[in-house]
Design a protein around this motif. Structure first.
Motif, short mmCIF file in Angstrom:
data_model
loop_
_atom_site.label_atom_id
_atom_site.label_comp_id
_atom_site.label_asym_id
_atom_site.label_seq_id
_atom_site.Cartn_x
_atom_site.Cartn_y
_atom_site.Cartn_z
N ASP A 272 0.81 -1.07 0.01
CA ASP A 272 0.02 0.05 -0.01
C ASP A 272 0.81 1.31 -0.12
O ASP A 272 1.03 1.87 -0.81
CB ASP A 272 -0.97 -0.08 1.25
CG ASP A 272 -0.53 -0.44 2.50
OD1 ASP A 272 0.75 -0.04 2.83
OD2 ASP A 272 -1.02 -1.39 3.02
N LEU A 273 1.63 1.72 0.91
CA LEU A 273 2.13 3.02 1.15
C LEU A 273 3.73 2.69 0.60
O LEU A 273 4.17 1.88 1.55
CB LEU A 273 2.07 3.36 2.78
CG LEU A 273 2.06 4.85 2.97
CD1 LEU A 273 0.92 5.55 2.05
CD2 LEU A 273 1.75 5.14 4.42
N THR A 365 1.12 6.28 -2.57
CA THR A 365 0.97 5.01 -3.14
C THR A 365 1.14 4.82 -4.70
O THR A 365 0.67 5.99 -5.39
CB THR A 365 -0.33 4.23 -2.67
OG1 THR A 365 -0.34 2.75 -3.04
CG2 THR A 365 -1.49 4.98 -3.34
N ALA A 374 -4.17 2.50 1.22
CA ALA A 374 -2.91 3.38 1.33
C ALA A 374 -3.54 4.74 2.24
O ALA A 374 -2.82 5.29 2.94
CB ALA A 374 -2.28 4.11 0.16
#
Length: 387
Positions: A272-273, A365, A374
């Motif tokens: 995600d991030l 993201t 995210a």
């Protein structure tokens, strides 16, 4: 609402006219508190450049205004010209974009379209595609901007039903409006035989999740929606995010386990991030990223990780300027207490969360399908950094 101003437009009511309720009437009416009140009044304003012609898209927008009570204003723009606008009469209260005339709301929308066009140009060096969605979320409510076609935008103002102790992405009224407006933008694309755009990553979620009562949220009443819960990311004991490669920390000294850099580092994941930075006007204090991770190599066909890293650092130095530009355009409706800003591009999204006075978290993201996840992760990180 000609090509320059909305003042010379015609207006027609599209729902049975009702008296505008006062706060006391709304509170005293048990039926209204349970969502059984008569349909709210929604006025439609057509641009004079359309004459008497009602665009086919107007019917779809009217349907959405009937179904999603957290949206107070909805309009379609082609560059600086408003084709049509829908405005709901709402009870006065402490929340929501209230107290404005239809003309004032349209002027806000026109300014936001210009801001989106400018931001789209400024984000191009990242090679992540066009800016397709903008979400400015404040204590009062939210502004939504969707790029539907080239130079065609849908802009909406909505209520907030969340609280300060609730993470912004979990605000049920804002989330309901966001999901439904993304669906509206895709229906407008489909009418001209275009493929859908994955605004916010919502296309990747199943229909039961998207339709679990959130359409019925009203500004001052109604059961809360169940927030979408992101898949948790597993963090090994050594503090490294899953995905293999250690994040890059700048400045160069390795972070301690209790430093802001270490906190940022623990929230990174290939799922995600992918990039985070703590920023102040004109400088970036801390950055952490996993842009060099082999699991992200597919996102770097046209640009290198180093190139993206440099771009995000420059953007971080000016993120406060961009935020203030949006606040100036929308403060009459939404005030100035910003909770988050989302800039959704074709390949991922950028998130800005205030974490103190003139201090911001910039999070990124690269995966469009997981923009919503995210956003949740960035909100959790901002909450920890802001204390």
């Amino acid at each position: 609402m000609s090509g320059q101003t909305p003042a010379d437009a015609t207006a027609t009511g599209t729902t049975p006219p009702v008296d505008r309720p006062t706060p006391s009437e709304a509170a005293a009416d048990p039926a209204a508190a349970h969502g059984d009140a008569p349909r709210r009044r929604v006025d439609v304003t057509l641009g004079t450049h359309l004459g008497d012609r009602r665009p086919p898209a107007l019917a779809v927008c009217e349907e959405l205004m009937d179904e999603v009570g957290s949206i107070s204003h909805l309009a379609r723009y082609r560059t600086g010209t408003c084709d049509f606008a829908l405005d709901a009469w709402e009870p006065a209260g402490p929340h929501g974009p209230l107290g404005l005339t239809a003309d004032e709301r349209q002027l806000i929308g026109r300014d936001v379209v210009h801001v989106m066009t400018d931001l789209d140009d400024q984000l191009r060096p990242a090679c992540s595609g066009d800016l397709v969605r903008l979400l400015l979320h404040t204590d009062r409510g939210a502004l939504f901007g969707f790029s539907v076609l080239r130079e065609q935008f849908v802009v909406a103002l909505g209520w907030s039903s969340g609280t300060r102790d609730q993470l912004p992405p979990q605000d049920p009224a804002v989330r309901a409006a966001d999901i439904e407006l993304a669906g509206l933008a895709n229906r407008l694309r489909e009418t001209v035989s275009l493929q859908p755009t994955d605004y916010g990553g919502w296309l990747g979620l199943n229909e039961p999740t998207l339709s679990s009562g959130i359409r019925d949220i009203r500004p001052s009443s109604g059961p809360p929606a169940t927030p979408v819960t992101p898949v948790p990311t597993q963090t090994p004991p050594d503090g490294r995010p899953s995905g293999g490669t250690s994040p890059v920390s700048r400045p160069g000294v390795g972070p301690s386990t209790s430093s802001p850099a270490a906190t940022c580092r623990r929230h990174l994941s290939v799922e995600d991030l992918h990039y985070v930075a703590l920023c102040r006007p004109g400088r970036v204090e801390v950055t952490e990223d996993i842009l060099d991770d082999p699991g992200l190599a597919r996102f770097f066909d046209d640009v290198t990780p180093r190139g993206r890293r440099q771009f995000y650092a420059l953007l971080g130095q000016r993120i406060g300027v961009h935020l203030r530009t949006l606040v100036r355009a929308t403060h009459l409706a939404l005030g100035s207490r910003v909770r988050r800003l989302v800039l959704d591009v074709e390949q991922g999204a950028l998130f800005c969360y205030p974490v103190g006075l003139d201090r911001y978290l910039l999070a990124v993201t690269l995966d469009q399908h997981l923009v919503w996840a995210a956003d949740e992760k960035a909100a959790q990180l901002a909450h920890q950094l802001g204390g």
